[in-house]
Design a protein around this motif. Structure first.
Motif, short mmCIF file in Angstrom:
data_model
loop_
_atom_site.label_atom_id
_atom_site.label_comp_id
_atom_site.label_asym_id
_atom_site.label_seq_id
_atom_site.Cartn_x
_atom_site.Cartn_y
_atom_site.Cartn_z
N SER A 390 0.82 -1.22 0.00
CA SER A 390 0.00 0.00 0.00
C SER A 390 0.85 1.27 0.00
O SER A 390 0.36 2.35 -0.32
CB SER A 390 -0.92 0.01 1.22
N GLU A 391 2.13 1.14 0.37
CA GLU A 391 3.01 2.31 0.44
C GLU A 391 3.74 2.58 -0.88
O GLU A 391 4.38 3.61 -1.04
CB GLU A 391 4.06 2.12 1.53
N LEU A 392 3.67 1.63 -1.81
CA LEU A 392 4.46 1.73 -3.03
C LEU A 392 3.84 2.71 -4.02
O LEU A 392 2.64 2.69 -4.28
CB LEU A 392 4.62 0.37 -3.69
N SER A 393 4.71 3.56 -4.57
CA SER A 393 4.25 4.57 -5.54
C SER A 393 5.43 5.01 -6.39
O SER A 393 6.56 4.57 -6.20
CB SER A 393 3.65 5.77 -4.81
N TYR A 394 5.14 5.93 -7.29
CA TYR A 394 6.19 6.46 -8.16
C TYR A 394 7.26 7.19 -7.35
O TYR A 394 8.41 7.28 -7.77
CB TYR A 394 5.57 7.44 -9.18
N ASP A 395 6.87 7.68 -6.17
CA ASP A 395 7.81 8.44 -5.34
C ASP A 395 8.92 7.56 -4.76
O ASP A 395 10.04 8.02 -4.56
CB ASP A 395 7.07 9.14 -4.20
N ASN A 396 8.62 6.28 -4.43
CA ASN A 396 9.71 5.35 -4.07
C ASN A 396 9.92 4.40 -5.26
O ASN A 396 9.56 3.24 -5.24
CB ASN A 396 9.43 4.59 -2.77
N TYR A 397 10.52 4.98 -6.28
CA TYR A 397 10.62 4.38 -7.61
C TYR A 397 11.24 2.99 -7.59
O TYR A 397 10.68 2.04 -8.18
CB TYR A 397 11.44 5.31 -8.52
N ASN A 398 12.38 2.85 -6.94
CA ASN A 398 13.12 1.58 -7.02
C ASN A 398 12.33 0.43 -6.40
O ASN A 398 12.30 -0.68 -6.95
CB ASN A 398 14.48 1.72 -6.34
N GLU A 399 11.72 0.67 -5.25
CA GLU A 399 10.93 -0.38 -4.60
C GLU A 399 9.72 -0.76 -5.45
O GLU A 399 9.37 -1.93 -5.58
CB GLU A 399 10.48 0.09 -3.22
#
Length: 590
Positions: A390-399
């Motif tokens: 649920s925390e994954l997004s374009y802002d934490n690109y690598n993850e």
């Protein structure tokens, strides 16, 4: 086959040689720094404590071709000439300590000084007191001699010990057990033009590689002539079998993320075996960055008759054990490659992080059942993730990129009729793609016009008011930004819910080139382009294709928008597929 061996400088047949330096080479050019570095390296080896029997300092290769009993030097003249200069300076001590030894001669073509050749100049160097500036060769030769003279005078080195390190040999049962200096002797026996060989060597097209040198170690055998031929034929067949398999890009990129090269892929396995057994050898860690590091390790293992269980009785036994282990590693890779789950889980690990390598993965398989090994692979994958889904997004690109990569790999694995193409993932440089584009802020005037042109083509078929407004905007010499932004906001809201535009449920993976082709556009236009790319043969990852075809959406009433329900369905599929790999996934996220 070209002949590759190790030769101690002090061997009688080496010191009797006459070397020819052909005119197509540039001549002697080593400076004070390079001469001093060589002297210091030899001294460091000489002073090394607890050297093992037969341990030696290995110089870079000399590449030669036989010319009527003399040796034409194709590569290595700088080292060869510098050693000649060092031995010339130590000439008096050499007469005393090695009275029966000769000193090889070097002759340079077309290099004259008042009728004297470079050969004669070298032989007269012992009388030099200043740098000779007659020509470039004599300048560097005389400078090198004076550098050697100064080094010995200032360092206080014991000349006798230094000469022993250079020239002493001690053969026992055909093996030199002295601690000395040796050359890699590369004799070209093919009928080729030496100028062509020199050119190719210096252009980097046929560098001496670990694979080439290690191959020579295994091919040379003490067997009688008939068994020798049988041995070489069998090894040649096995070598080609391994090399040909590793030339398959799909197989290669399953076991490594190293760049794919045109030849000697078997060196990858040599590197793994060498790293496994380097602790048994006397090869210093400082040589780790040397391009022939792997060869030094294999040569040391064979010369010292070292195997994992201790010392072996014969070099042939060591060679057999090492070659058997190389074949075992290859067969293990093949077994992994043909196993659906292992192939996908291992391939993902190899390409998801530079910290993962095939040797670590092999260690996971040691003494484990198939079920335990697969569980260990899944556990290793899970250890890479620190974010919840649920925390994954374009802002934490690598993850997010790593999670979507895993999603596509696992989806392909579960299909049981496809194999994920890791070679395409590596070579096509995949990136994150917004399923429905983010807003059009930040676009240049040219990009805005291109976007409108694409939308014009799409809406023209629908004969809508939007089409008319796009035409009116394009007819203006200068785009009106407020009008453009208002129209784009209206279009984007018509085809997508923008509230989650940067979250993972609006992200997919695509090659960078294909990603660029989709542009900053709305879902239905991107969907049409995905179809076109697929028809042209571009590889579209399974998860990406399914998203744009709305495979994960339920009760689909229309195919032209990417709405909240579509995003929720996609998220649920991500959650289900990645459940065993990501930490504490929150259910029913929307």
């Amino acid at each position: 086959m070209n002949n590759i061996t190790l030769k101690a400088i002090g061997e009688e047949d080496f010191l009797k040689n006459h070397f020819l330096i052909p005119s197509y080479q540039r001549g002697y050019r080593w400076t004070e720094r390079e001469v001093t570095d060589l002297l210091n390296d030899i001294l460091e080896f000489q002073n090394k404590r607890n050297k093992e029997e037969g341990e030696f300092y290995c110089l870079q290769p000399i590449v030669v071709i036989n010319k009527n009993g003399n040796w034409e030097v194709i590569d290595g003249q700088q080292r060869l000439t510098t050693l000649f200069i060092i031995l010339t300076y130590l000439g008096e001590a050499k007469k005393y300590l090695f009275p029966n030894s000769q000193l090889y001669s070097i002759e340079y073509e077309t290099r004259e000084k008042d009728g004297n050749s470079s050969k004669e100049f070298l032989n007269q160097l012992k009388n030099s007191t200043e740098i000779d500036k007659t020509n470039s060769d004599f300048y560097h030769m005389s400078q090198a001699f004076l550098t050697v003279k100064t080094w010995f005078e200032q360092s206080g080195v014991n000349v006798g010990d230094f000469l022993n390190t250079l020239l002493k040999t001690n053969f026992h049962e055909g093996i030199d057990i002295a601690n000395n200096i040796r050359f890699i002797w590369y004799e070209v026996v093919e009928e080729k033009n030496p100028i062509e060989i020199f050119t190719r060597l210096n252009m980097g097209k046929i560098p001496l590689t670990n694979a080439e040198l290690v191959k020579a170690l295994f091919f040379v055998t003490d067997k009688d002539e008939s068994n020798k031929k049988r041995h070489q034929l069998q090894m040649g067949y096995e070598w080609d079998q391994i090399e040909n398999a590793l030339q398959n890009k799909n197989f290669w990129y399953f076991i490594t993320s190293q760049p794919y090269k045109g030849s000697n892929h078997i060196e990858l396995i040599f590197d793994l075996i060498a790293q496994k057994y380097v602790h048994l050898t006397s090869i210093d860690a400082k040589y780790k960055n040397d391009k022939l590091y792997t060869f030094y390790i294999f040569n040391n293992l064979i010369a010292q008759k070292l195997v994992p269980e201790g010392k072996s009785n014969t070099t042939e036994s060591v060679k057999k054990q090492l070659w058997d282990e190389i074949k075992t590693s290859y067969r293990q890779f093949l077994d992994f490659y043909h196993h659906n789950e292992y192939y996908h889980l291992i391939g993902y690990l190899i390409h998801s992080s530079e910290r993962n390598n095939i040797s670590d993965i092999i260690s996971l398989a040691d003494n484990e059942t198939k079920t335990e090994f697969e569980a260990a692979l899944r556990k290793k994958i899970k250890s890479q993730f620190t974010f919840e889904l649920s925390e994954l997004s374009y802002d934490n690109y690598n993850e997010t990129h790593r999670a979507l990569f895993l999603f596509n790999v696992i989806s392909t694995m579960k299909s049981n009729y496809n194999r994920f193409p890791f070679e395409k993932f590596k070579e096509e440089n995949w990136s994150l793609e917004h399923i429905h584009a983010q807003n059009s802020e930040g676009l240049t005037k040219e990009q805005k016009r291109l976007l409108l042109e694409e939308q014009k083509t799409y809406f023209e078929k629908k004969n809508t008011v939007i089409f008319d407004r796009i035409v009116q905007l394009l007819e203006k010499s200068t785009l009106n930004d407020p009008e453009f932004n208002a129209l784009e906001d209206e279009i984007f809201l018509k085809y997508s819910d923008k509230s989650k535009e940067h979250s993972i449920q609006n992200m997919a993976l695509l090659s960078k080139d294909d990603n660029s082709a989709l542009n900053n556009n709305i879902f239905p236009i991107k969907k049409d382009k995905i179809k076109q790319l697929d028809e042209k043969g571009s590889f579209i990852p399974m998860g990406t294709k399914n998203v744009f075809m709305k495979y994960y959406s339920k009760n689909v009433e229309q195919n032209v928008s990417w709405n909240t329900e579509d995003q929720r369905a996609y998220y649920n599929e991500l959650e289900k597929t990645l459940h065993d790999y990501l930490p504490q996934i929150i259910t029913n996220e929307n």
